[in-house]
Design a protein around this motif. Sequence first.
Motif, mmCIF file in Angstrom:
data_model
loop_
_atom_site.group_PDB
_atom_site.id
_atom_site.type_symbol
_atom_site.label_atom_id
_atom_site.label_comp_id
_atom_site.label_asym_id
_atom_site.label_seq_id
_atom_site.Cartn_x
_atom_site.Cartn_y
_atom_site.Cartn_z
ATOM 1 N N TYR A 118 4.486 10.335 9.018
ATOM 2 C CA TYR A 118 4.103 9.041 9.599
ATOM 3 C C TYR A 118 2.630 8.949 10.014
ATOM 4 C CZ TYR A 118 5.545 4.514 11.460
ATOM 5 O OH TYR A 118 5.725 3.169 11.671
ATOM 6 N N ARG A 119 1.750 9.647 9.285
ATOM 7 C CA ARG A 119 0.306 9.511 9.509
ATOM 8 C C ARG A 119 -0.153 8.188 8.905
ATOM 9 N NH1 ARG A 119 -0.760 14.646 6.022
ATOM 10 N NH2 ARG A 119 0.782 13.392 4.945
ATOM 11 N N ASP A 120 -1.425 7.854 9.067
ATOM 12 C CA ASP A 120 -1.941 6.604 8.499
ATOM 13 C C ASP A 120 -1.635 6.503 7.012
ATOM 14 O OD1 ASP A 120 -2.928 5.632 10.871
ATOM 15 O OD2 ASP A 120 -4.998 6.227 10.489
ATOM 16 N N LYS A 121 -1.918 7.578 6.262
ATOM 17 C CA LYS A 121 -1.685 7.500 4.813
ATOM 18 C C LYS A 121 -0.203 7.424 4.484
ATOM 19 C CE LYS A 121 -2.264 12.415 3.687
ATOM 20 N NZ LYS A 121 -3.049 13.328 2.827
ATOM 21 N N ASP A 122 0.651 8.030 5.306
ATOM 22 C CA ASP A 122 2.097 7.917 5.080
ATOM 23 C C ASP A 122 2.576 6.494 5.328
ATOM 24 O OD1 ASP A 122 2.617 10.773 4.567
ATOM 25 O OD2 ASP A 122 1.986 10.995 6.646
ATOM 26 N N ARG A 123 2.050 5.868 6.373
ATOM 27 C CA ARG A 123 2.417 4.471 6.639
ATOM 28 C C ARG A 123 1.952 3.567 5.499
ATOM 29 N NH1 ARG A 123 0.962 6.268 11.795
ATOM 30 N NH2 ARG A 123 -1.073 5.261 11.708
ATOM 31 N N MET A 124 0.778 3.864 4.939
ATOM 32 C CA MET A 124 0.298 3.071 3.802
ATOM 33 C C MET A 124 1.212 3.279 2.591
ATOM 34 S SD MET A 124 -1.716 0.792 2.815
ATOM 35 C CE MET A 124 -2.786 0.728 4.218
ATOM 36 N N HIS A 125 1.648 4.517 2.360
ATOM 37 C CA HIS A 125 2.572 4.777 1.254
ATOM 38 C C HIS A 125 3.901 4.042 1.481
ATOM 39 C CE1 HIS A 125 0.314 8.744 0.293
ATOM 40 N NE2 HIS A 125 -0.151 7.757 -0.433
ATOM 41 N N LEU A 126 4.375 4.033 2.709
ATOM 42 C CA LEU A 126 5.610 3.311 3.028
ATOM 43 C C LEU A 126 5.437 1.813 2.797
ATOM 44 C CD1 LEU A 126 6.486 5.359 6.216
ATOM 45 C CD2 LEU A 126 7.950 5.190 4.184
ATOM 46 N N ARG A 127 4.268 1.281 3.166
ATOM 47 C CA ARG A 127 3.995 -0.140 2.904
ATOM 48 C C ARG A 127 4.001 -0.426 1.401
ATOM 49 N NH1 ARG A 127 0.025 0.862 7.115
ATOM 50 N NH2 ARG A 127 0.725 -0.167 9.014
ATOM 51 N N ASP A 128 3.443 0.496 0.628
ATOM 52 C CA ASP A 128 3.456 0.314 -0.828
ATOM 53 C C ASP A 128 4.888 0.245 -1.343
ATOM 54 O OD1 ASP A 128 0.685 0.427 -0.802
ATOM 55 O OD2 ASP A 128 0.574 2.485 -1.556
#
Length: 195
Positions: free
Chosen positions: A153-163
């Motif tokens: 749930y880091r910034d990049k993980d949240r971005m991947h989840l948004r994708d």
Amino acid sequence: MPTELKPFSWERMISAVEAVRERALRATKALREAGVPHGIAGGNAVAAWVARIDEAAVRNTRDVDILVRRADFGRIQLALESVGFHYHQVMGVDCFIDGPNGSPSDAVHLLYAAEKVRPEYILPSADVTEIEPADDYDIVSLPALLTMKLNSYRDKDRMHLRDMLSVGLIDETWLEKLPPLHADRLQQLINDPDG
């Protein structure tokens, strides 16, 4: 000292993406030939899943995360070193840098199956049995990938989840299948996808 800016270049942009692809293919081919169970994880797994729906929504990433079993480390090291990778441990992460002048930021990083990446994660990583076969390499299954991304749930993980949300790979129907903390995290992204 100021950062040196090079000229704009489509070729450099394309080369960067191709380098990641080549690194992933070389590493997974070596692991397959050595009989080591594995699956592509991380941002490349997200990109592979997203591309199944909308290739224009794919986000590139520069490192290669591979899910493996710790017990296979000896075979992994032999396989990856046989195709030009060099073993390093960086901040507690086992990785294989591409050649003697490679960088840890664009290396092959190992994630260990059925182990927590960090002690505070509520669930361990997936097992290497939780994969989907692809033409060139195996990909971590969507439920396993979702769990791994919600764990970190880091910034990049949240971005991947948004994708994944944006193309409909995941939605609110997944909430009831998740542990409470993961469900809360996914609900936050559903409620506020731009936040």
